[in-house]
Structures are given as C-alpha cells and as structure tokens.
Design a protein around this motif. Structure first.
Motif, mmCIF file in Angstrom:
data_model
loop_
_atom_site.group_PDB
_atom_site.id
_atom_site.type_symbol
_atom_site.label_atom_id
_atom_site.label_comp_id
_atom_site.label_asym_id
_atom_site.label_seq_id
_atom_site.Cartn_x
_atom_site.Cartn_y
_atom_site.Cartn_z
ATOM 1 N N ASP A 1 0.801 -1.254 -0.403
ATOM 2 C CA ASP A 1 0.208 -0.220 -0.065
ATOM 3 C C ASP A 1 0.944 1.346 -0.152
ATOM 4 O O ASP A 1 2.197 1.419 0.780
ATOM 5 C CB ASP A 1 -0.960 0.305 0.818
ATOM 6 C CG ASP A 1 -1.750 1.159 0.963
ATOM 7 O OD1 ASP A 1 -3.274 0.823 0.734
ATOM 8 O OD2 ASP A 1 -1.523 2.075 0.877
ATOM 9 N N HIS B 1 -9.651 -4.730 -3.587
ATOM 10 C CA HIS B 1 -9.157 -4.987 -3.054
ATOM 11 C C HIS B 1 -8.916 -5.714 -1.294
ATOM 12 O O HIS B 1 -10.209 -5.353 -0.690
ATOM 13 C CB HIS B 1 -7.966 -4.061 -3.134
ATOM 14 C CG HIS B 1 -8.868 -2.418 -2.531
ATOM 15 N ND1 HIS B 1 -9.651 -2.279 -3.539
ATOM 16 C CD2 HIS B 1 -8.251 -2.065 -1.565
ATOM 17 C CE1 HIS B 1 -9.795 -0.671 -3.213
ATOM 18 N NE2 HIS B 1 -9.303 -0.773 -1.637
ATOM 19 N N GLY C 1 -15.627 3.434 2.970
ATOM 20 C CA GLY C 1 -14.111 3.737 2.982
ATOM 21 C C GLY C 1 -13.910 3.365 1.935
ATOM 22 O O GLY C 1 -12.587 3.849 1.652
ATOM 23 N N SER D 1 -11.854 3.480 -1.333
ATOM 24 C CA SER D 1 -11.607 5.026 -2.027
ATOM 25 C C SER D 1 -10.765 4.385 -3.846
ATOM 26 O O SER D 1 -10.835 5.230 -4.558
ATOM 27 C CB SER D 1 -10.750 5.646 -1.796
ATOM 28 O OG SER D 1 -9.511 4.791 -1.184
HETATM 29 P P1 AMP Z 1 -9.901 1.830 0.096
HETATM 30 O O1 AMP Z 1 -9.846 3.153 0.653
HETATM 31 O O2 AMP Z 1 -10.317 0.396 0.784
HETATM 32 O O3 AMP Z 1 -10.693 1.967 -1.254
HETATM 33 O O4 AMP Z 1 -8.487 1.701 0.805
HETATM 34 C C1 AMP Z 1 -7.486 1.750 -1.243
HETATM 35 C C2 AMP Z 1 -5.800 1.986 -0.833
HETATM 36 O O5 AMP Z 1 -5.405 1.748 -1.861
HETATM 37 C C3 AMP Z 1 -5.319 2.352 0.155
HETATM 38 O O6 AMP Z 1 -5.385 1.935 1.115
HETATM 39 C C4 AMP Z 1 -4.627 3.432 -0.772
HETATM 40 O O7 AMP Z 1 -3.120 4.039 0.219
HETATM 41 C C5 AMP Z 1 -3.509 2.542 -1.222
HETATM 42 N N1 AMP Z 1 -3.720 3.517 -2.645
HETATM 43 C C6 AMP Z 1 -4.133 3.995 -3.934
HETATM 44 N N2 AMP Z 1 -3.090 4.520 -5.027
HETATM 45 C C7 AMP Z 1 -2.092 3.797 -4.018
HETATM 46 C C8 AMP Z 1 -1.674 2.862 -5.839
HETATM 47 N N3 AMP Z 1 -1.051 3.639 -6.410
HETATM 48 N N4 AMP Z 1 -0.545 2.435 -5.380
HETATM 49 C C9 AMP Z 1 -0.468 1.255 -3.637
HETATM 50 N N5 AMP Z 1 -1.972 1.906 -3.028
HETATM 51 C C10 AMP Z 1 -2.380 2.399 -3.217
#
Ligand code: AMP
Ligand code: ZN
Length: 117
Positions: A32, A103, A96, A98
């Motif tokens: 992450d 994932h 949450g 985003s």
């Molecule tokens: P969620 O909020 O459950 O959708 O988790 C999205 C996650 O993706 C968050 O923990 C972000 O830090 C992570 N994230 C977003 N963009 C990237 C990226 N390009 N590479 C790795 N992690 C990412």
C-alpha cells in the motif's frame, strides 16, 4: 469510477506501473502507498471488479478464495502468520472504499484494535 482503462489497480496488477510483491495467473499484490501498519499489502484480482458486492457468480467467488490463499502466503512470507493479521475489504464510500477495483487489505506487524473505526 468504473472504467477499466482508467483503473490504477488494473495497471498495477498488469505490471504496467508500480511493483508487484506477489503474482499468479489471477491474483496480484503490492504494498500500500500509505501503509497503516508495518505490513500493509493490497491483494487484488487481475480481473476488474469494482466492489466486493459485485461478486455474484461462482467464478468470482472462487477468485475471492484465491485472494485469501494468496494473502495467507504473503502473511507467512512477511512473518506475521503467528502473531496475527487482518484482512479488510471496504465496500463503497460509507465504509471507506476509495479505489474502485476490489482489493483486500492485509494488515499486520503490530497489535490491531477492535472494533475498527
Ligand atoms: P480503500 O480506501 O479501501 O479503497 O483502499 C485504497 C487503498 O489504496 C488505500 O490504502 C491507499 O493508500 C491505496 N492506494 C491508492 N493508490 C495506490 C497506489 N497507486 N499504489 C498502492 N496503493 C495505493
Ligand atoms: Zn481495475
């Protein structure tokens, strides 16, 4: 956002950007960007599925099981199996989510409180 062409996790899973720490035919994993624990890995299907509530058919159910197996292997590789780890899936904004590609968050390496925020 549901367009596969614009999906960052599709690009990462395809090896076009970023760095994979695990890959098989159907599943990919990467660290992450903004880790919330010493181990914070995201495990994704290579197939674009926007959210976990879109998982409906047997094939996608099987794919989710493969993600769990991959998570277990990564947890073992990272040395957190014994102490414990958490798998989290956020579904939709209220929980949450985003990034609109399913994932599983694999979190570990520290004590994790309950309930989550
Ligand atoms: P969620 O909020 O459950 O959708 O988790 C999205 C996650 O993706 C968050 O923990 C972000 O830090 C992570 N994230 C977003 N963009 C990237 C990226 N390009 N590479 C790795 N992690 C990412
Ligand atoms: Zn995608």
């Amino acid at each position: 956002m549901n367009k596969i062409d614009d999906c960052i996790f599709c690009k990462i899973a395809a090896g076009k950007v970023g760095k994979l720490i695990y890959e098989d035919d159907e599943v990919a994993a990467f660290d992450d960007l903004n880790p919330q624990a010493p181990v914070h890995v995201l495990i994704v299907p290579k197939k674009h599925i926007a959210r976990i509530s879109d998982v409906m058919n047997d094939s996608d159910v099987c794919l989710m099981g493969k993600i769990v197996v991959a998570a277990n292997k990564i947890a073992a590789d990272r040395g957190i199996s014994q102490d414990g780890y958490r798998l989290v899936i956020n579904c939709n904004e209220g929980a949450g989510q985003s990034v609109w590609h399913v994932h599983f968050h694999l979190l570990g390496g520290r004590s994790l409180s309950w309930p989550p925020g």
